[in-house]
Design an enzyme around this catalytic site. Structure first.
Site, mmCIF file in Angstrom:
data_model
loop_
_atom_site.group_PDB
_atom_site.id
_atom_site.type_symbol
_atom_site.label_atom_id
_atom_site.label_comp_id
_atom_site.label_asym_id
_atom_site.label_seq_id
_atom_site.Cartn_x
_atom_site.Cartn_y
_atom_site.Cartn_z
ATOM 1 N N ARG A 1 32.951 97.081 -3.703
ATOM 2 C CA ARG A 1 34.364 96.987 -3.283
ATOM 3 C C ARG A 1 35.179 97.770 -4.305
ATOM 4 N NH1 ARG A 1 38.048 91.987 -1.329
ATOM 5 N NH2 ARG A 1 36.834 92.447 0.522
ATOM 6 N N HIS B 1 36.929 98.852 5.976
ATOM 7 C CA HIS B 1 36.373 97.518 5.687
ATOM 8 C C HIS B 1 35.351 97.171 6.790
ATOM 9 C CE1 HIS B 1 35.905 93.707 3.946
ATOM 10 N NE2 HIS B 1 37.077 93.154 4.154
ATOM 11 N N GLN C 1 33.898 93.508 7.499
ATOM 12 C CA GLN C 1 34.877 92.619 8.129
ATOM 13 C C GLN C 1 34.860 92.796 9.649
ATOM 14 O OE1 GLN C 1 37.265 90.375 6.592
ATOM 15 N NE2 GLN C 1 37.310 89.734 8.727
ATOM 16 N N ASP D 1 46.830 91.835 9.665
ATOM 17 C CA ASP D 1 46.388 91.832 8.265
ATOM 18 C C ASP D 1 47.657 91.936 7.411
ATOM 19 O OD1 ASP D 1 44.932 92.024 5.911
ATOM 20 O OD2 ASP D 1 44.376 94.132 6.192
ATOM 21 N N CYS E 1 41.967 88.788 9.033
ATOM 22 C CA CYS E 1 40.798 88.876 8.139
ATOM 23 C C CYS E 1 40.952 87.967 6.917
ATOM 24 C CB CYS E 1 40.576 90.314 7.726
ATOM 25 S SG CYS E 1 41.982 91.024 6.867
ATOM 26 N N ARG F 1 31.543 85.837 8.366
ATOM 27 C CA ARG F 1 31.220 86.855 7.358
ATOM 28 C C ARG F 1 29.838 86.553 6.770
ATOM 29 N NH1 ARG F 1 35.346 89.542 4.702
ATOM 30 N NH2 ARG F 1 33.626 90.814 3.921
HETATM 31 N N1 NVA Z 1 43.958 95.214 3.839
HETATM 32 C C1 NVA Z 1 43.623 94.175 2.916
HETATM 33 C C2 NVA Z 1 42.352 93.502 3.320
HETATM 34 C C3 NVA Z 1 41.919 92.378 2.420
HETATM 35 C C4 NVA Z 1 40.644 91.745 2.867
HETATM 36 C C5 NVA Z 1 43.482 94.777 1.524
HETATM 37 O O1 NVA Z 1 42.897 95.858 1.404
HETATM 38 O O2 NVA Z 1 43.970 94.182 0.558
HETATM 39 N N1 CP Z 2 38.669 89.371 4.281
HETATM 40 C C1 CP Z 2 38.192 89.649 3.054
HETATM 41 O O1 CP Z 2 37.521 90.652 2.830
HETATM 42 O O2 CP Z 2 38.490 88.715 2.127
HETATM 43 P P1 CP Z 2 38.289 88.817 0.546
HETATM 44 O O3 CP Z 2 39.258 89.852 0.046
HETATM 45 O O4 CP Z 2 38.601 87.443 0.048
HETATM 46 O O5 CP Z 2 36.886 89.224 0.268
#
Ligand code: NVA
Ligand code: CP
Length: 302
Positions: free
Chosen positions: A103, A130, A133, A222, A262, A290
């Site tokens: 990540r 992502h 997800q 989101d 999400c 997930r």
């Molecule tokens: N769009 C959000 C998703 C978090 C799971 C982010 O990138 O922070």
């Molecule tokens: N939805 C998701 O990826 O959550 P986290 O950021 O908690 O991993």
């Protein structure tokens, strides 16, 4: 040859079917208490440059339930945080581990990692995409609606990583996608152009969220400010104020529409409390999946 999961285009039709079949079986086995340690002795490294609750815990618990182990590698505590280059890190970690989940901010870095690693690399979220997800969300839709074939997903809000992965999913699978984003916050232009070209059921970008939500089977949103955009938070609240999933928007969707997010969510911003905590919301089931879907992905790749 090793296989990566960097974007949804990495998957063929047969891969999707295999993921759904395995996820269903793994979920059932877990609920029935049947052991399913198919990855005994295997190790997954998990590199995190950004925060996570669901992704970290579901991968970690998932590896444990499959009989393997997952190592949480915070970039700050490794030599990655002190500038050790990707080529060395990827090649060297490939000698210790059986798979890597990353990540991070830059999609290009995950792609570079995958090119140099000799083990499977899984994208656990970048600024651009992502995929884990959306794969798990598709499984949730199959569970709730029987199939994603012919259904309409309306994505309301920021054209971010989650929106981009939805576009890739709609490009590869027979579902209709309607997005509503404010001007200047569209999804990635290249992903959108390719998605429109490849999609069977259609991908449409609206400015009016009520238009996008019309007759939708799924209402999805989101956060307005993703990780790394915290300084834009207040400005975005003003720009996105009409792009909220609320009772009025929900009325535009089908009567039996489900609401997805999400998570993490901001009640009163991209979604109202009455809707996310209401009877049409499936967000907690969605988060649970997930675990099951990523276990399927791990079984397939590792
Ligand atoms: N769009 C959000 C998703 C978090 C799971 C982010 O990138 O922070
Ligand atoms: N939805 C998701 O990826 O959550 P986290 O950021 O908690 O991993």
């Amino acid at each position: 040859m090793k296989k990566d999961l960097i974007n949804i285009y990495d998957l063929e039709a047969a891969d999707f079917e295999q993921i759904w079949k395995k996820s269903k079986k793994l979920k059932k086995d877990l609920k029935e208490g049947k052991p399913h340690a198919s990855l005994k002795g295997k190790t997954l490294g998990m590199i995190f440059d950004k925060s996570s609750t669901r992704t970290r815990i579901s991968f970690e618990v998932g590896m444990y339930q499959l009989g393997g182990i997952a190592l949480f590698l915070n970039s700050r505590d490794t030599q990655i945080g002190r500038g050790e280059i990707i080529t060395d890190t990827a090649r060297m970690l490939s000698r210790y581990l059986n798979g890597i989940m990353i990540r991070t901010f830059s999609q290009a870095n995950v792609e570079a990692f995958a090119r140099h690693a000799t083990i499977p690399v899984i994208n656990g979220l970048t600024d651009l995409l992502h995929p884990c997800q959306i794969l798990s969300d598709l499984f949730t839709i199959k569970e709730k609606k029987g199939s994603y074939e012919g259904i309409k997903v309306a994505y309301i809000g920021d054209g971010n990583n989650v929106a981009n992965s939805w576009i890739e999913a709609a490009a590869r699978l027979p579902l209709k996608l309607a997005l509503a984003c404010p001007e200047g916050y569209d999804p990635d232009a290249q992903i959108m152009a390719k998605g429109i070209k490849d999609s069977k059921e259609g991908i449409t970008l609206y400015r009016d969220p009520l238009e996008a939500a019309k007759n939708a089977d799924i209402l999805y949103t989101d956060v307005w400010a993703s990780m790394g955009q915290e300084s834009e938070n207040e400005e975005r609240k003003k720009i996105f104020k009409d792009y909220q999933i609320n009772a009025k928007l929900l009325k535009k969707a089908k009567n039996d529409a489900i609401v997805m997010h999400c998570l993490p969510a901001h009640r009163g911003e991209e979604i109202t409390g009455d809707v996310i905590d209401g009877p049409q919301s499936v967000v907690i089931d969605q988060a649970e999946n997930r675990l099951h879907v990523q276990k399927a992905i791990l079984e397939i790749l590792l």
